[in-house]
Design a protein around this motif. Structure first.
Motif, PDB file in Angstrom:
ATOM      1  N   ALA B  15       0.840  -1.199   0.000  1.00 16.50           N
ATOM      2  CA  ALA B  15       0.000   0.000   0.000  1.00 16.50           C
ATOM      3  C   ALA B  15       0.877   1.251   0.000  1.00 16.50           C
ATOM      4  O   ALA B  15       2.045   1.215   0.391  1.00 16.50           O
ATOM      5  CB  ALA B  15      -0.899  -0.005   1.229  1.00 16.50           C
ATOM      6  N   CYS B  16       0.293   2.371  -0.426  1.00 20.89           N
ATOM      7  CA  CYS B  16       0.984   3.646  -0.349  1.00 20.89           C
ATOM      8  C   CYS B  16       1.300   3.922   1.131  1.00 20.89           C
ATOM      9  O   CYS B  16       0.561   3.504   2.013  1.00 20.89           O
ATOM     10  CB  CYS B  16       0.099   4.782  -0.850  1.00 20.89           C
ATOM     11  N   CYS B  19      -1.551   4.764   3.928  1.00 24.84           N
ATOM     12  CA  CYS B  19      -2.824   4.263   3.384  1.00 24.84           C
ATOM     13  C   CYS B  19      -3.828   3.973   4.509  1.00 24.84           C
ATOM     14  O   CYS B  19      -3.557   3.165   5.403  1.00 24.84           O
ATOM     15  CB  CYS B  19      -2.543   2.990   2.593  1.00 24.84           C
ATOM     16  N   PRO B  21      -6.858   2.395   4.290  1.00 24.56           N
ATOM     17  CA  PRO B  21      -7.343   1.010   4.256  1.00 24.56           C
ATOM     18  C   PRO B  21      -6.358  -0.008   4.841  1.00 24.56           C
ATOM     19  O   PRO B  21      -6.781  -0.973   5.483  1.00 24.56           O
ATOM     20  CB  PRO B  21      -7.572   0.770   2.756  1.00 24.56           C
ATOM     21  N   CYS B  44      -8.032  -1.884  -4.109  1.00 23.70           N
ATOM     22  CA  CYS B  44      -6.708  -1.584  -3.568  1.00 23.70           C
ATOM     23  C   CYS B  44      -6.235  -2.612  -2.544  1.00 23.70           C
ATOM     24  O   CYS B  44      -5.129  -3.131  -2.628  1.00 23.70           O
ATOM     25  CB  CYS B  44      -6.714  -0.205  -2.917  1.00 23.70           C
ATOM     26  N   PHE B  48      -2.896  -4.676  -2.929  1.00 23.12           N
ATOM     27  CA  PHE B  48      -1.657  -4.395  -2.175  1.00 23.12           C
ATOM     28  C   PHE B  48      -1.293  -5.503  -1.196  1.00 23.12           C
ATOM     29  O   PHE B  48      -0.162  -5.608  -0.760  1.00 23.12           O
ATOM     30  CB  PHE B  48      -1.682  -2.996  -1.529  1.00 23.12           C
ATOM     31  N   ASN B 123     -12.926   4.486   1.144  1.00 23.16           N
ATOM     32  CA  ASN B 123     -11.995   5.557   0.764  1.00 23.16           C
ATOM     33  C   ASN B 123     -12.629   6.470  -0.287  1.00 23.16           C
ATOM     34  O   ASN B 123     -11.965   7.239  -0.954  1.00 23.16           O
ATOM     35  CB  ASN B 123     -10.641   4.993   0.314  1.00 23.16           C
ATOM     36  N   MET B 127     -10.239   3.568  -6.056  1.00 20.70           N
ATOM     37  CA  MET B 127      -8.845   4.006  -6.041  1.00 20.70           C
ATOM     38  C   MET B 127      -7.964   3.099  -6.897  1.00 20.70           C
ATOM     39  O   MET B 127      -7.089   3.558  -7.617  1.00 20.70           O
ATOM     40  CB  MET B 127      -8.336   4.041  -4.598  1.00 20.70           C
ATOM     41  N   CYS B 207      -7.569   8.170   1.999  1.00 22.41           N
ATOM     42  CA  CYS B 207      -6.626   7.653   1.009  1.00 22.41           C
ATOM     43  C   CYS B 207      -5.784   8.822   0.523  1.00 22.41           C
ATOM     44  O   CYS B 207      -6.293   9.689  -0.198  1.00 22.41           O
ATOM     45  CB  CYS B 207      -7.421   7.026  -0.136  1.00 22.41           C
ATOM     46  N   CYS B 208      -4.533   8.848   0.970  1.00 19.14           N
ATOM     47  CA  CYS B 208      -3.685  10.012   0.676  1.00 19.14           C
ATOM     48  C   CYS B 208      -3.529  10.224  -0.835  1.00 19.14           C
ATOM     49  O   CYS B 208      -3.569  11.351  -1.330  1.00 19.14           O
ATOM     50  CB  CYS B 208      -2.327   9.860   1.359  1.00 19.14           C
ATOM     51  N   THR B 209      -3.407   9.124  -1.579  1.00 18.61           N
ATOM     52  CA  THR B 209      -3.178   9.235  -3.020  1.00 18.61           C
ATOM     53  C   THR B 209      -4.423   9.762  -3.735  1.00 18.61           C
ATOM     54  O   THR B 209      -4.323  10.615  -4.613  1.00 18.61           O
ATOM     55  CB  THR B 209      -2.784   7.856  -3.586  1.00 18.61           C
TER      56      THR B 209
HETATM   57  S1  SF4 Z   1      -4.419   4.546  -3.505  1.00 21.82           S
HETATM   58 FE1  SF4 Z   1      -5.277   4.998  -1.512  1.00 21.82          FE
HETATM   59  S2  SF4 Z   1      -6.345   3.150  -0.846  1.00 21.82           S
HETATM   60 FE2  SF4 Z   1      -5.004   2.596  -2.548  1.00 21.82          FE
HETATM   61  S3  SF4 Z   1      -3.126   1.868  -1.541  1.00 21.82           S
HETATM   62 FE3  SF4 Z   1      -2.841   4.056  -2.000  1.00 21.82          FE
HETATM   63  S4  SF4 Z   1      -3.522   5.130  -0.171  1.00 21.82           S
HETATM   64 FE4  SF4 Z   1      -4.284   3.026  -0.038  1.00 21.82          FE
END
Ligand code: SF4
Ligand SMILES: Cc1ncc(C[n+]2csc(CCOP(=O)(O)OP(=O)(O)O)c2C)c(N)n1
Ligand SMILES: [Mg+2]
Lengths: 386, 295
Positions: B15-16, B19, B21, B44, B48, B123, B127, B207-209
């Motif tokens: 995961a980012c 994250c 989640p 996601c 991940f 989220n 995503m 979800c930061c991204t």
């Molecule tokens: S995009 Fe968002 S939900 Fe998906 S792994 Fe990255 S932070 Fe988590």
């Protein structure tokens, strides 16, 4: 025990004998009588299964997948629109190597809406990874269900199976059937032993995603299992014969073929009509025979090649249409591939779509066309409507 | 009581950083414990945590498709029942899988009354496929399929009320929670697992991204959502709303300013009209659930 039973009820008897721990299905004509009878059996305590009465076919097969992954023997049944609604799950079940057995009451696919028989529905799922068996009559339909579980659950195979039979023609027809003894079925089909399952005492992950470094090998393994299932079926068919007396040791069946000059090839209930037509033609001195195909997947190409050796004129009666293909039928292509001999004429005849009757006269006319070398066409069209 | 030191979500997943989640997965498993079987949807978390041949899950886990998780769980539960086994079945699915494409299967499973705990990690968009809107995407959020533009302020519809939809199915236990309050998640999951019948938990998982904020601020974002009244933590037990988290409310602007998905509301000038509409959503939440602390 011999009984006169409707096809659907004979299938329900097979399911009762097989004792799936979990059943999930959704009603659709002409499969409905099966699920109704199973619900009755559960309600009366004649069948000790969890019967999940779902809201859709999509959930029916998904629930079977979950139950199978948890280590239970499962059963489902569907037809036409229901099968296509399940399509995504079908690929998934096979990819996850769950030995689900599902009855398919073959029915045409809408539009236009038709509840009547052809084999388009299961043929559409050719590449989903399911074994596809086709039965000619009620007895064979019942028997193939028992064999299907043997093959599906064999650790050399672990693939799901469609047991296909023509809607109405088999599902709603009463025939005398021999219902195997519970004790014999138990000996023939021992309890399902999964290779692995969802289990908190031995955790594992199922249905992970695969990058390009891994995906191809999964498909390869699927195909290998499909190939292995050819011999597993033959062995299961042979043992079935030893126990129950009826012979399913081959994935094909010949009828007056060994000395024939012309071969008709077909799958399902129409084989009965073709046999009658052949008797008529044989009496007139025409050298024609039938090759009945019991398994479309895996396709028994080697056996077919052997059975057809020396025959130069072959016609395939197809209850499906591959729209836009030159040959038109999905089975004919496979026959051509199996023979791989340009000196043999293999022609497709698309017939009986949407429940149109195929009669003895039609088969005789088709034989004339095979002999004359005219084919790869629709057969029995009403010219006045075109 | 759940063993809070229990770690059933392994490290090394993909995961980012920051994250929401991923954090939720870890907390859910603390609440659910070792006798759990997890059913997952495509998204996601699935991607991940399980790149073949590696898995982050130390409990049995199955993924089938994007939209059939509740049905797969129905089957697992039925099999466990028939086999006389004691594991509990949980679904952990994204908001796309839950609010949109999986509704049929969820509704069926809840109506049938399976003993499962369905958890949506929310989220607020798809995503995994690149930040497309879902039925959970908040009003005016910019996503790749609800872009802000000359004629658009972003997502044109408010968030669907899934908890109430599932409460209306007669679910004995429905709850919302947020990664900003870890112990609350653990407690609610534990309660759902111990409740007979189909339970639903919706976890706010920033979800930061996808939302556009620094991954170090995930918890902060989760807190702000609650403190502004745009996310409400509550429990519905046998149809009755209980235990609403009360707050001293902040203006929604504070929450909106912290995320790029709402940046268009502040450029080139502050769009007071649109922000007022979002404030009205928070006010309505406050009224409906009585979240305002009266001091
Ligand atoms: S995009 Fe968002 S939900 Fe998906 S792994 Fe990255 S932070 Fe988590
Ligand atoms: C039938 C189907 N349609 C579309 C997709 C593509 N798809 C995969 S994951 C996904 C979005 C997942 O969204 P969500 O459930 O919110 O999970 P997230 O990725 O946000 O965690 C989509 C659209 C798919 N896998 N299957
Ligand atoms: Mg999402």
């Amino acid at each position: 025990m011999k009984k006169i039973l409707e096809g659907s009820h004979a299938i329900a008897e097979a399911v009762r004998l097989v004792k799936p721990e979990v059943i999930s299905a959704y009603p659709i004509t002409p499969q409905t009588h099966i699920v109704e009878r199973l619900a009755e059996m559960v309600a009366d305590g004649d069948l000790d299964s969890e019967y999940i009465c779902v809201e859709s076919e999509f959930s029916a097969l998904s629930a079977c997948l979950g139950a199978s992954a948890a280590g239970s023997r499962v059963y489902s049944a569907t037809s036409s629109q229901g099968l296509l609604f399940m399509a995504e799950v079908c690929f998934n079940v096979a990819g996850m190597r769950q030995p689900v057995v599902m009855s398919i009451a073959n029915r045409a696919v809408s539009a236009p809406l038709s509840i009547w028989n052809d084999q388009q529905d299961s043929i559409c799922l050719r590449d989903s990874g399911w074994i596809q068996l086709y039965a000619e009559d009620v007895q064979e339909t019942l028997d193939l269900h028992l064999i299907a579980y043997r093959v599906a659950e064999d650790h050399k195979v672990l693939l799901p199976v469609f047991v296909c039979f023509d809607g109405f023609i088999i599902s709603h027809t009463y025939e005398p059937v021999d219902i195997p003894d519970e004790k014999d079925v138990k000996a023939y089909l021992p309890a399902y032993v999964p290779v692995n399952k969802l289990d908190a005492d031995d955790p594992l992950s199922m249905g992970m995603y695969a990058t390009p470094e891994y995906y191809m090998e999964f498909r390869y393994e699927n195909d290998q299992a499909m190939t292995r299932s050819l011999d597993v079926f033959k062995q299961a068919g042979k043992e079935f014969k030893d126990l129950f007396g009826r012979d399913y040791s081959e994935l094909i069946e010949e009828y007056r073929l060994s000395d024939a000059k012309i071969a008709i090839i077909a799958m399902g209930s129409v084989c009965g009509t073709i046999k009658d037509a052949i008797d008529v033609m044989r009496a007139q001195g025409r050298e024609v025979g039938l090759l009945k195909i019991r398994a479309y997947r895996p396709f028994p190409a080697e056996d077919i090649k052997k059975a057809l050796s020396g025959i130069k004129k072959i016609g395939v009666l197809e209850k499906n249409i591959s729209l836009g293909s030159r040959m038109k039928g999905a089975v004919g292509l496979e026959i051509k591939d199996a023979l791989d001999d340009s000196s043999v004429s293999v022609l497709s005849y698309v017939a009986g779509l949407g429940g149109r009757d195929i009669r003895i006269e039609d088969v005789i006319k088709m034989t004339d066309a095979i002999e004359a070398g005219n084919g790869d066409c629709f057969f029995g069209l009403r010219e006045e409507l075109i | 009581m759940a063993d809070r030191s229990l770690e059933l979500e392994d490290c090394g997943h993909r995961a980012c950083g920051g994250c929401g989640p991923a954090l939720a997965a870890r907390l859910i498993l603390k609440g659910a414990g070792e006798r759990s079987i997890i059913c997952a949807s495509t998204g996601c978390m699935e991607v991940f945590s399980t790149p073949y041949p590696q898995t982050a899950w130390k409990v049995p886990w199955i993924h089938s498709l994007f939209q059939n998780t509740a049905a797969v769980a129905s089957g697992v539960e039925a099999a466990l029942k028939r086999q006389g086994r004691d594991e509990h079945v949980l679904c952990i699915c994204g908001d796309g899988a839950t609010f949109d494409i999986g509704v049929l299967c969820i509704s069926g499973a809840f109506e049938r009354g399976h003993n499962i705990t369905y958890i949506c990690y929310d989220n607020e968009a798809y995503m995994n496929t690149g930040i497309q809107r879902s039925g959970a995407t908040p009003f005016d959020a910019n996503t790749t399929t609800s872009p802000a533009g000359k004629l658009s302020h972003g997502n044109s519809r408010p968030k669907k009320d899934m908890p109430q939809i599932l409460a209306a199915h007669g679910a004995p236990y429905v709850a919302t929670c947020s990664i900003a309050y870890p112990n609350d998640i653990i407690r609610k999951v534990e309660r759902a697992v111990k409740t007979d019948g189909p339970c639903y938990i919706q976890i706010h998982t920033p979800c930061c991204t996808g939302w556009g904020f620094d991954g170090a601020k995930t918890i902060e974002l989760g807190k702000l959502a609650i403190e502004t009244g745009l996310w409400v933590n509550f429990e519905i037990v046998n149809g009755k709303t209980e235990k609403v988290k009360k707050v001293k409310r902040k203006p929604v602007e504070e929450y909106l300013r912290a995320q790029k998905r709402f940046a268009h509301l502040f450029k080139p000038s502050v769009n007071t009209e649109e922000i007022a509409k979002i404030q009205a959503i928070a006010d309505a939440n406050a009224e409906k659930y009585g979240i305002d602390l009266k001091i």
